[in-house]
Enzyme design. Sequence first.
Site, short mmCIF file in Angstrom:
data_model
loop_
_atom_site.label_atom_id
_atom_site.label_comp_id
_atom_site.label_asym_id
_atom_site.label_seq_id
_atom_site.Cartn_x
_atom_site.Cartn_y
_atom_site.Cartn_z
N LYS A 1 0.87 -1.18 0.00
CA LYS A 1 0.00 0.00 0.00
C LYS A 1 0.91 1.23 0.00
O LYS A 1 1.97 1.22 0.65
CB LYS A 1 -0.86 -0.07 1.27
CG LYS A 1 -1.99 0.93 1.38
CD LYS A 1 -2.79 0.66 2.67
CE LYS A 1 -3.95 1.60 2.86
NZ LYS A 1 -4.73 1.29 4.09
N SER B 1 -9.57 1.30 3.19
CA SER B 1 -8.72 2.10 2.33
C SER B 1 -7.66 1.30 1.56
O SER B 1 -7.07 1.83 0.62
CB SER B 1 -8.01 3.18 3.16
OG SER B 1 -7.16 2.58 4.11
N SER C 1 -9.75 -1.23 7.15
CA SER C 1 -9.13 -0.94 5.85
C SER C 1 -8.45 -2.11 5.16
O SER C 1 -8.13 -2.01 3.97
CB SER C 1 -8.14 0.22 5.99
OG SER C 1 -8.83 1.43 6.03
#
Lengths: 96, 456
Positions: free
Chosen positions: B64, B139, B163
Amino acid sequence: MTQISHDDVHHLAQLSSLQLADEEAESLRIDLENILGYIEQLSELNTDGVEPTYQVTDLQSIWREDVIDDYGLGREPLLALAPDSEANQIKVPKVL
Amino acid sequence: MSSISDFKGKSARAIVEMALEKAREHESFHALLSLDEKRALERADLVDAGKLKGRLAGVPFIAKDNFLTLESTTTAASHFLENFTAPLQATAIEKLEAEGAICIGKANLDAFAHGGSTENSAFGPTKNAHDDTRVAGGSSGGSAVAVALDIVPFALGTDTGGSIRQPASFNGVIGVKPTYGTVSRYGVVAMASSTDTIGVLAGNVDDAELVMDILSGRDSKDMTTLPDFFKPIVQLDAPKKIGVIKEFMTDDVDAGVREQVTGYIEKLKAQGHTIEEVSLPMLKYALAIYYIVVPAEISSNLGRYDGIRYGERSKDAKTLSEVYGLSRDAGFMPENKRRIMIGSYVLSSGFFDAYYLKAQKARTLLINEFNELFNTYDALIGPVAPTPAFKLGENTADPVKMYLADIMTVPASLAGLPAISVPAGLTDTGLPVGVQLIGPRTSDATLLAIAKGVSA
């Protein structure tokens, strides 16, 4: 329900170091009012005599020797990240 | 989806080249923000030359884009860090690299990990791997989609309130949010320090388990890390007692989601586990607690983005206060500003007791309810999210509606509990549904072993 005024938004923006455009401030005002409207439901909950939780590990203060550790990072690569620098210092507009 | 074991004995260069090719082929999903071809191929050649060994030798992965990596940008999907290249690398990346793994690129996310759909990215949303008119979840949306599209066998994510778990559910992959303190957060962009965790998204349970085994453990650079407790469990020694969370199986939850979760529960019964219905009345308040505590911590953590030491400084700023105000206004997305301002509100004098202190007390009551149940049950089960992946743009106009997508994932975060998202099946319309297993602190390996039993 909590009302958030235009002035409130600007006060919060100031506390948050955000210089907002007027139209953005108005859209944020509506959003903040709705979010606060949702989280206010907590007020109906009785929390008398309950200890607050600030962390969820059982860890207590962990001590280390008071020696400087630069984590392998020198001054130069860090200064190189600054948008403006001069003579080994980070530069900002004049304050006074 | 590929397994880590599929790569054993193959040319690392060929594997990495294929992963890079797949990433380009699936560009339209916008799962990735950058590819680091040069460094990836250099490391692949080291593996092939026998100079780089380990349990993940030659295995490609994606991080990420809120993990600091050397030689490539770390943007946190924000304009503020659009051109930021870190001078150091996250401990999690270092640990994976020490085992020979190869980071081929960085995944899209909601800017600063604020959001549940990856639509808050400054660089545009990621599309769902199963239906490109729907959200990836968030996310860690880019990480989930990269695994679901089989670009890489695993990806790193962060989970502060769901997330990792929610995008894993939306894309049909495994998502592990470990016990708070399991993995070092050094070198990862901070969001809410009392619930931020690092975990993995993978195509199967064995791979998730291997990566967690490598990532876990104490790090002197993150004082909240726990001594390494994570030990993979080959097979459970006895059936477990699992509680179905009643509040998560009401009519408010999508019927297709309930159907898949119920189906998974039947499989657990077939494995010999005891299943009973349980209730946690405090769940009703979990989302309200979360959206007080987390914005408060965000408003503090994001104070560091000042336009002075790193990141973008507004070209229009003439005074110091304009350096702060204009740089932050241009660098943050609307959702970042909402959370910072809510945080400023609940922490400000006059409101502190009514909001922040109240929420931290309510958090204690929620934790007490979990603890009470864990005296009797080994794990709890329910859906990961009340719906499958929603349409792009469906919730963007209404922040509270978007927050409701987190309602089932925030409770474990507030209590620091391990929770995993496991693919349960597809709805009638072909959308993946994840089931969530939540356990007491440090029971991470047990949760994975329960899931392994079902998938075996």
